[in-house]
Write a protein that holds these residues in place. Structure first.
Motif, mmCIF file in Angstrom:
data_model
loop_
_atom_site.group_PDB
_atom_site.id
_atom_site.type_symbol
_atom_site.label_atom_id
_atom_site.label_comp_id
_atom_site.label_asym_id
_atom_site.label_seq_id
_atom_site.Cartn_x
_atom_site.Cartn_y
_atom_site.Cartn_z
ATOM 1 N N UNK A 83 0.809 -1.210 0.000
ATOM 2 C CA UNK A 83 0.000 0.000 0.000
ATOM 3 C C UNK A 83 0.846 1.266 0.000
ATOM 4 N N UNK A 84 1.968 1.196 0.700
ATOM 5 C CA UNK A 84 2.782 2.404 0.805
ATOM 6 C C UNK A 84 3.298 2.877 -0.555
ATOM 7 N N UNK A 85 3.974 1.977 -1.331
ATOM 8 C CA UNK A 85 4.376 2.448 -2.666
ATOM 9 C C UNK A 85 3.183 2.757 -3.584
ATOM 10 N N UNK A 86 2.080 2.050 -3.391
ATOM 11 C CA UNK A 86 0.901 2.324 -4.212
ATOM 12 C C UNK A 86 0.432 3.762 -4.003
ATOM 13 N N UNK A 87 0.592 4.187 -2.769
ATOM 14 C CA UNK A 87 0.277 5.563 -2.421
ATOM 15 C C UNK A 87 1.023 6.519 -3.341
ATOM 16 N N UNK A 88 2.296 6.218 -3.533
ATOM 17 C CA UNK A 88 3.113 7.048 -4.402
ATOM 18 C C UNK A 88 2.667 6.980 -5.840
ATOM 19 N N UNK A 89 2.413 5.747 -6.309
ATOM 20 C CA UNK A 89 2.048 5.574 -7.724
ATOM 21 C C UNK A 89 0.743 6.323 -8.032
ATOM 22 N N UNK A 90 -0.278 6.094 -7.195
ATOM 23 C CA UNK A 90 -1.576 6.709 -7.488
ATOM 24 C C UNK A 90 -1.505 8.222 -7.301
ATOM 25 N N UNK A 91 -0.826 8.638 -6.260
ATOM 26 C CA UNK A 91 -0.709 10.074 -6.003
ATOM 27 C C UNK A 91 -0.011 10.791 -7.140
ATOM 28 N N UNK A 124 -3.473 4.754 -13.779
ATOM 29 C CA UNK A 124 -4.280 5.101 -12.614
ATOM 30 C C UNK A 124 -5.322 4.018 -12.334
ATOM 31 N N UNK A 125 -6.004 3.592 -13.402
ATOM 32 C CA UNK A 125 -7.024 2.569 -13.212
ATOM 33 C C UNK A 125 -6.422 1.270 -12.682
ATOM 34 N N UNK A 126 -5.258 0.908 -13.270
ATOM 35 C CA UNK A 126 -4.622 -0.325 -12.818
ATOM 36 C C UNK A 126 -4.209 -0.190 -11.364
ATOM 37 N N UNK A 127 -3.655 0.970 -11.038
ATOM 38 C CA UNK A 127 -3.225 1.204 -9.650
ATOM 39 C C UNK A 127 -4.385 1.109 -8.707
ATOM 40 N N UNK A 128 -5.499 1.715 -9.089
ATOM 41 C CA UNK A 128 -6.665 1.680 -8.204
ATOM 42 C C UNK A 128 -7.233 0.267 -8.077
ATOM 43 N N UNK A 129 -7.192 -0.463 -9.219
ATOM 44 C CA UNK A 129 -7.680 -1.848 -9.171
ATOM 45 C C UNK A 129 -6.814 -2.668 -8.223
ATOM 46 N N UNK A 130 -5.499 -2.440 -8.325
ATOM 47 C CA UNK A 130 -4.568 -3.169 -7.474
ATOM 48 C C UNK A 130 -4.812 -2.824 -6.000
ATOM 49 N N UNK A 131 -5.049 -1.564 -5.758
ATOM 50 C CA UNK A 131 -5.280 -1.114 -4.383
ATOM 51 C C UNK A 131 -6.551 -1.762 -3.812
ATOM 52 N N UNK A 132 -7.566 -1.896 -4.674
ATOM 53 C CA UNK A 132 -8.802 -2.551 -4.224
ATOM 54 C C UNK A 132 -8.523 -3.985 -3.804
ATOM 55 N N UNK A 133 -7.734 -4.657 -4.640
ATOM 56 C CA UNK A 133 -7.415 -6.055 -4.323
ATOM 57 C C UNK A 133 -6.664 -6.130 -3.007
ATOM 58 N N UNK A 134 -5.671 -5.252 -2.867
ATOM 59 C CA UNK A 134 -4.865 -5.261 -1.643
ATOM 60 C C UNK A 134 -5.744 -4.958 -0.430
ATOM 61 N N UNK A 135 -6.637 -4.017 -0.600
ATOM 62 C CA UNK A 135 -7.532 -3.689 0.515
ATOM 63 C C UNK A 135 -8.417 -4.873 0.880
ATOM 64 N N UNK A 136 -8.877 -5.602 -0.159
ATOM 65 C CA UNK A 136 -9.683 -6.798 0.105
ATOM 66 C C UNK A 136 -8.885 -7.803 0.924
ATOM 67 N N UNK A 137 -7.653 -8.040 0.477
ATOM 68 C CA UNK A 137 -6.820 -9.036 1.166
ATOM 69 C C UNK A 137 -6.567 -8.586 2.598
ATOM 70 N N UNK A 138 -6.298 -7.314 2.752
ATOM 71 C CA UNK A 138 -6.042 -6.776 4.086
ATOM 72 C C UNK A 138 -7.282 -6.948 4.971
ATOM 73 N N UNK A 139 -8.435 -6.702 4.377
ATOM 74 C CA UNK A 139 -9.691 -6.854 5.122
ATOM 75 C C UNK A 139 -9.876 -8.291 5.583
ATOM 76 N N UNK A 140 -9.652 -9.221 4.647
ATOM 77 C CA UNK A 140 -9.836 -10.631 4.994
ATOM 78 C C UNK A 140 -8.872 -11.022 6.104
ATOM 79 N N UNK A 141 -7.610 -10.591 5.971
ATOM 80 C CA UNK A 141 -6.625 -10.953 6.993
ATOM 81 C C UNK A 141 -7.033 -10.397 8.342
ATOM 82 N N UNK A 142 -7.490 -9.157 8.318
ATOM 83 C CA UNK A 142 -7.870 -8.531 9.588
ATOM 84 C C UNK A 142 -9.104 -9.203 10.179
#
Lengths: 579, 180
Positions: free
Chosen positions: A84-92, A114-132
């Motif tokens: 997520x941290x580097x994604x922050x940079x890419x999307x920003x 941008x779209x790919x970055x956001x799609x990736x971020x969604x996936x990462x957020x999903x995984x993070x949610x499941x783990x949490x």
């Protein structure tokens, strides 16, 4: 006499021999029984040992599996966090790049990034949610919230995806539902976005309808709300329905090819609805006939009870597609109004000339060229005919004529998705205020603060260079003055020398972390008597973090990757001079 | 006391004396089953004491002597009824040493409630075996007769030295068995 004696002696002898033989037999049988008993005992012991052994093996295997699952969750959580941290940079940076002068081809390429970055971020957020969720680290926030603004914000967020596929997104709320509920708005929003987003993905024609109903459950005093997401999409076979809510399940059905996703969405929804919110979730569907995804949640009893409405306002609806027209009629009737369904555009124009209906509703998206021309001609000859029209249109670009008709609608324009709440606000006038109680929200919730933006001096404490650039660009775009500190130590040094209005503070930094640095800053503030808000920047977006940061002296927090709107909103709140 | 001791005892009386004496001593004693014993039953040892006492009266032979004779008889009978206990043993010392840990174990299998005396054995040297008889019942003469018969069975010349260490608590008799 002797003969008799001998006869008896022989008999006694026989009897005695028989007795002895019987005794011997009995001993043999006893011994056999003893041996068999021993054998059984040994077998029982052996079985017992085997059970113990198997139980031990199972326990070990279970512990291994649990440990493996735990490390998987931990691994996923930390990986997601790291990504997520580097994604922050890419999307920003992509956002900033898109605001610069680019020619068309470059813009297209940057959009893909941008779209790919956001799609990736969604996936990462999903995984993070499941783990949490698996780790039991997700906590609920329980707050009062207004139902209709939530539904509006959910449908608005999905308006573009629906419009891209020419699908109507509709909301129908049971009028007996209270306008204010107590629960975790964020999590409900997450489930709704997921279910409606899925429905849009799998629907190629027709509508997606969000329907809310009040439920009563036996021996349960709580208010239950049933959320239903109906679609006219491809549907799901009963076999596939069983797999839907499991982790990483994507249905292998030809109808679903080309649809992307992690397969985690529904599993997250299920955990949120059932584990966290004590509710239920499920699906009714038939292949080729659309689906209904539903979840039911309990809420504390309503704080604002239902008020009966006066029913003086009447509506008429015209829509070229009768399926959708029926839905619009349902929505208006659901608000407690009378509503007529209008069969043709001619009839609609005739009704417009009369004064029977308070408002006439028109979906301009579906008008054909001939109808457009007829409307324009009629209005040209009699402009007053459009006085009570409320038009609704898609967020997409439109044909010139439909835009013109939309602009003619004198009683209001509604951008789709159409919701009851939007209509209520449109038809509401001061003298009717009591009438629309259910669909009103306090002014401060919907009317943004319009006071002039302030130019602030901001100290950004952040060790990651890309993040520094992103935040700096965001802030400078709003006219704020930015000073960068590379870690906590620098922040304290700078803070001692210069005056700042706001401090943005990363939490994990070398030399001195954000929490310690904040503690130092607060000491300086105490000495100088000037209070400056310190806002945490964190990638740890867990429920409860807010309380943790606040208890550690921070005034608020922002989750990375930083969303411009959130940043501006926080600066707006904390940058205002204290009264 | 196991029923086999009673049935064998009455058989012996009938064989060595007469069936009339059997009837007489049974009639004279106060017995739980009126003298009808089965080998697989269990009966009070006091009945045996009564029978022996009355036999002594009838025959004018001392009780200890009668009991020792019965020991000889009983051992002979055992060699016939339970040949398996003698199959792998070829001398008296070895046999006497199997009593406690082999024969009594087998008896316990059949009669888990049997109250058996104990025979602690210890080889003092190649020719001397110490055997300590511990029991709640006064049948050391029975043991003595059986030990002696054991020597006869294995055709050995053995000599017994008896040391009675019994107390009110129970019998404790040390037999020192010497092979010549």
């Amino acid at each position: 006499m002797d003969d008799l004696k001998k006869k008896y002696e022989r008999r006694v002898k026989r009897e005695r021999a028989a007795r002895k033989e019987a005794e011997t037999l009995l001993e043999q049988k006893s011994l056999q029984l003893y041996e068999l008993n021993n054998q059984l005992q040994r077998q029982a012991d052996e079985l017992d040992n085997q059970i113990k052994l198997r139980t031990e093996q199972l326990e070990i295997a279970r512990d291994h599996a649990l440990a493996a699952n735990k490390s998987k969750s931990t691994f996923l959580a930390s990986m997601s966090h790291e990504i997520r941290t580097p994604m922050n940079g890419i999307i920003g940076m992509t956002n900033l790049l898109m605001e610069s002068e680019l020619h068309k081809d470059q813009m297209r390429k940057v959009s893909v990034i941008k779209n790919s970055g956001e799609a990736l971020l969604t996936i990462i957020n999903d995984i993070l949610d499941v783990s949490k969720l698996e780790a039991g680290k997700v906590e609920l926030e329980s707050k009062d919230f207004y139902l209709h603004p939530l539904l509006d914000s959910v449908t608005s967020a999905l308006a573009v995806s629906a419009a891209d596929k020419d699908i109507e997104l509709l909301t129908l709320v049971d009028p007996v539902l209270p306008i204010e509920l107590h629960g975790d708005e964020i999590r409900i929003r997450q489930i709704l976005i997921n279910l409606i987003g899925n429905a849009i993905k799998f629907t190629h024609d027709g509508y997606v309808l969000l329907k809310l109903k009040a439920l009563e459950k036996e021996n349960d005093e709580r208010l239950w709300v049933r959320f239903e997401v109906h679609d006219t999409g491809v549907g799901i076979s009963s076999e596939n329905q069983k797999k839907l809510f499991a982790d990483f399940q994507q249905l292998q059905q030809s109808e679903y090819s080309g649809i992307e996703g992690t397969g985690l969405g529904l599993s997250i929804c299920k955990r949120l609805a059932t584990q966290l919110m004590d509710g239920e979730i499920g699906v009714n569907s038939e292949l080729g006939k659309g689906s209904e995804f539903w979840f039911e949640l309990p809420f504390m009893a309503s704080r604002k009870p239902f008020e009966t409405r006066r029913q003086e306002t009447t509506f008429a609806v015209f829509h070229n597609r009768s399926l959708l027209k029926d839905k619009y009629v349902d929505m208006v009737v659901g608000m407690g109004y009378e509503c007529d369904s209008v069969a043709t555009i001619q009839e609609f124009l005739e009704l417009s000339a009369e004064s029977h209906h308070s408002y006439l509703l028109l979906d301009v998206d579906y008008l054909n060229a001939k109808q457009c021309q007829l409307i324009l001609d009629t209005v040209e000859s009699n402009p007053r005919i459009a006085a009570r029209w409320i038009g609704f249109k898609s967020v997409k670009d439109m044909h010139t004529n439909t835009t013109r008709i939309f602009d003619l609608c004198a009683s209001g324009e509604i951008s789709k998705p159409f919701t009851q709440f939007k209509l209520a606000r449109r038809v509401q006038s001061p003298d009717q205020s009591s009438m629309m109680m259910e669909f009103r929200t306090p002014e401060d919730l919907i009317i943004p603060d319009t006071s002039a933006p302030q130019h602030l001096t901001v100290l950004v404490t952040e060790d990651n260079m890309v993040n520094q650039m992103v935040i700096k660009s965001y802030l400078e775009k709003e006219g704020h003055l930015v000073t960068i500190a590379n870690d906590g130590v620098e922040a304290v040094e700078l803070f001692e020398k210069k005056q700042f209005d706001v401090v943005l503070m990363d939490i994990q930094m070398p030399r001195m972390d954000g929490v310690s640095a904040t503690r130092e800053l607060k000491k300086i503030m105490q000495a100088s008597g000037k209070t400056v808000p310190v806002i945490a920047l964190t990638a740890n977006a867990m429920s409860g973090d807010r309380e943790k940061f606040l208890s550690q002296g921070l005034d608020d927090y922002l989750v990375k990757p930083i969303v411009v709107e959130d940043l501006n909103e926080l600066l707006d709140i904390h940058g205002r001079p204290k009264a | 006391m196991k029923g086999i001791v009673f049935t064998e005892f009455l058989d012996m009386v009938e064989e060595k004396f007469s069936d009339d004496i059997v009837d007489t001593i049974i009639d004279a004693s106060d017995l739980s089953t009126d003298g009808a014993y089965t080998a697989v039953g269990t009966y009070s040892h006091t009945e045996m004491l009564q029978l022996v006492t009355h036999l002594a009266k009838e025959t004018d032979i001392e009780v200890p002597a009668l009991v020792e004779v019965f020991g000889h008889y009983l051992f002979q009978r055992f060699t016939k009824i339970y040949p398996m206990f003698f199959a792998d043993v070829d001398n008296s010392f070895d046999f006497l040493q199997t009593v406690e840990n082999h024969i009594h174990v087998e008896v316990k299998k059949l009669y888990p409630d049997a109250e058996l005396p104990t025979f602690e054995t210890k080889m003092l040297n190649d020719n001397t075996l110490e055997l300590i008889y511990i029991s709640k019942r006064p049948f050391q003469n029975l043991a003595e007769g059986m030990i002696k018969e054991c020597g006869i069975y294995y055709k050995e010349n053995i000599e017994l030295e008896v040391e009675d260490n019994s107390t009110d608590e129970g019998m404790n008799v040390r037999f020192l068995i010497t092979k010549h």
